[in-house]
Design an enzyme around this catalytic site. Structure first.
Site, PDB file in Angstrom:
ATOM      1  N   THR A 141      20.640  26.028  57.908  1.00  0.00           N
ATOM      2  CA  THR A 141      20.900  26.505  56.847  1.00  0.00           C
ATOM      3  C   THR A 141      21.142  25.686  55.079  1.00  0.00           C
ATOM      4  O   THR A 141      20.683  26.178  54.737  1.00  0.00           O
ATOM      5  CB  THR A 141      22.098  27.843  56.979  1.00  0.00           C
ATOM      6  N   TRP A 153      18.857  23.601  54.519  1.00  0.00           N
ATOM      7  CA  TRP A 153      17.458  24.112  54.049  1.00  0.00           C
ATOM      8  C   TRP A 153      17.422  23.782  53.010  1.00  0.00           C
ATOM      9  O   TRP A 153      16.116  23.644  52.401  1.00  0.00           O
ATOM     10  CB  TRP A 153      16.938  25.753  54.734  1.00  0.00           C
ATOM     11  N   HIS A 154      18.590  24.225  51.571  1.00  0.00           N
ATOM     12  CA  HIS A 154      18.688  24.189  51.211  1.00  0.00           C
ATOM     13  C   HIS A 154      18.622  23.086  49.968  1.00  0.00           C
ATOM     14  O   HIS A 154      18.428  23.050  48.963  1.00  0.00           O
ATOM     15  CB  HIS A 154      20.428  24.802  50.415  1.00  0.00           C
ATOM     16  N   GLY A 155      18.772  21.966  50.608  1.00  0.00           N
ATOM     17  CA  GLY A 155      18.698  20.435  49.989  1.00  0.00           C
ATOM     18  C   GLY A 155      18.432  19.840  50.798  1.00  0.00           C
ATOM     19  O   GLY A 155      20.133  19.527  51.515  1.00  0.00           O
ATOM     20  N   PHE A 183      15.256  24.781  45.386  1.00  0.00           N
ATOM     21  CA  PHE A 183      14.948  25.112  47.117  1.00  0.00           C
ATOM     22  C   PHE A 183      13.445  25.515  47.290  1.00  0.00           C
ATOM     23  O   PHE A 183      13.661  25.242  49.230  1.00  0.00           O
ATOM     24  CB  PHE A 183      16.491  26.406  47.184  1.00  0.00           C
TER      25      PHE A 183
END
Length: 468
Positions: A316, A319-321, A468
């Site tokens: 998680t 995934w954001h960066g 993102f």
């Protein structure tokens, strides 16, 4: 092009709606598909080829998986190949520079990777495409035989660039059999205006405060100013992202689609676990169904469950960066979710709701510091500043100025973070149906007018989740 722009509101949206409603039923998906490509190409004409490749690739794979349903080895091979290619494409554009930089630092190679511009929305439409082939493999949905219909699902402009992440199984019936109506269209318009108001009137204005605080050298920031700044960012990211999600859901309704709720007043949560059931719901649902449960979920004992939770939260965050601060941010929340599952949730059941909400907001606010600062040391220094460990004064004239000039805005932000206004509106509609029929259009017209006025006069109109 962003939803909160005059170009979108007064040119693109009226044009595509007009063409859509004048088109016969068999052309409506084609109109959305072409309109979505135009919308995407407006900002990134080159990367439209990438999005089309992924959609065609997984459309073919879905057909092949269904064709080979009786041959599980072949179907599984196609599924693995499809997911692998999708993730390799996502990884190359989003994480290649990060990987090269870390390998170079680890082995002292002094290698520099060219910074690639991140295709807008790639994390969202890649996850949507993966969910499709997985659900076809599982037999949860039938493979879509019409490419235009499938392309409409992948490229659909309302939720293309920032979600919510729509699973094919949730819209499969509406892709070819939806029914538009005046009531649904009206709901969509109101929801769009609500989201636009969140973004333009609330997020943009409070974002100016955070921008000012963040640009000030830390040794010149007082403790109170640091708290005002991170509270401003806490509200900005919520109203920015939830506002965009509301606009997406509203646009979907205008075209006859019902997208899932993506935010459900997360800042009233009584635990971190509850917060993540209310924040970015579509992402949490995706990781639960396509990562956590396949790993075993909670079916193989407590230790395996905790391992699965940390895997999900690592992913998680990542995934954001492509930055270690996002990994830390994800694992930070994974730690608290795990601790709550072990014993903390039982404690909160005995405490007043207020205590749980204060604890949750404290954890969330600190988490936003990790999220916002790409350099971990900067984030840690800011947290030290917040708690008076940096030797800075507690209060200064800047803090008083921020409070004085933004007091009413902070009150509005707090109120709008709760269901208070929504509940009042519902009660008003129930008790004064005749009057509300006149009042509602007036209220939403005024909100739209204010949003347009702000868009005309203000140049500060960022969208945080584009990165993102």
């Amino acid at each position: 092009m962003v939803f909160s722009s005059l170009l979108f509101i007064f040119v693109f949206l009226p044009t595509i709606l007009t063409v859509y409603y004048l088109s016969p039923r068999f052309l409506k998906n084609f109109v959305i598909f072409i309109g979505s490509l135009v919308f995407y190409a407006w900002g990134e004409p080159v990367y439209i080829v990438l999005m089309l490749f992924i959609s065609v690739f997984d459309y073919i794979n879905g057909r092949l998986i269904e064709k080979n349903r009786d041959n599980k080895k072949t179907a599984r091979f196609i599924l693995i190949m499809s997911i692998t290619v999708d993730l390799l494409i996502l990884g190359f554009f989003k994480y290649f520079g990060f990987a090269v930089a870390n390998i170079s630092a680890l082995f002292d190679l002094n290698v520099m990777a060219k910074e690639l511009p991140l295709p807008i929305g790639i994390s969202f439409y890649t996850f949507q495409s993966i969910s499709y082939v997985v659900d076809v493999y599982r037999g949860n949905v039938k493979a879509q035989k019409n490419y235009i219909s499938y392309g409409t699902y992948v490229t659909m402009f309302p939720q293309l660039v920032a979600g919510p992440i729509i699973k094919y199984i949730d819209v499969s019936k509406e892709i070819n059999n939806r029914k538009e109506s005046v009531v649904l269209f009206g709901e969509g318009v109101m929801l769009f205006i609500i989201g636009l108001s969140k973004k333009v009137l609330l997020a943009n204005n409070i974002g100016l405060v955070w921008t000012s605080v963040k640009s000030t050298p830390m040794d010149e920031v007082s403790v109170l100013t640091a708290w005002i700044g991170i509270l401003a960012f806490t509200f900005q990211i919520y109203f920015d992202f939830s506002g965009y999600s509301d606009m997406a859901r509203g646009l979907g309704k205008m075209f006859g689609f019902n997208f899932m709720l993506n935010f459900n007043y997360p800042y009233i949560s009584r635990s971190v676990t509850e917060f993540w059931r209310r924040w970015h719901i579509s992402l949490g649902t995706w990781f639960r169904e396509y990562v956590y449960i396949p790993l075993g979920g909670n079916r193989r004992g407590a230790l395996n469950q905790y391992r699965n939770l940390f895997v999900v939260w690592f992913l998680t965050g990542f995934w954001h960066g492509a930055s270690w601060n996002f990994v830390v941010w994800g694992l930070y929340f994974g730690l608290f979710v795990t601790i709550e599952k072990i014993f903390l949730l039982k404690w909160f059941e005995k405490l007043p709701a207020f205590a749980g909400r204060m604890y949750t907001m404290l954890i969330v606010i600190i988490g936003w510091v990790f999220f916002e600062y790409d350099v971990l040391s900067d984030g840690l220094n800011y947290i030290a500043l917040m708690f008076g460990l940096a030797g800075n004064p507690f209060v200064d004239s800047h803090a008083i100025y921020y409070l004085y000039t933004n007091a009413l805005l902070f009150i509005a932000l707090i109120v709008c973070s709760t269901p208070f206004l929504r509940n009042i509106a519902w009660k008003f509609q129930e008790k004064a149906k005749f009057t509300s029929g006149f009042a509602t259009p007036v209220v939403f017209t005024v909100l739209l007018f204010l949003c347009v006025a702000f868009l005309v006069t203000l140049s500060y109109n960022p969208f945080l989740y584009f990165r993102f």
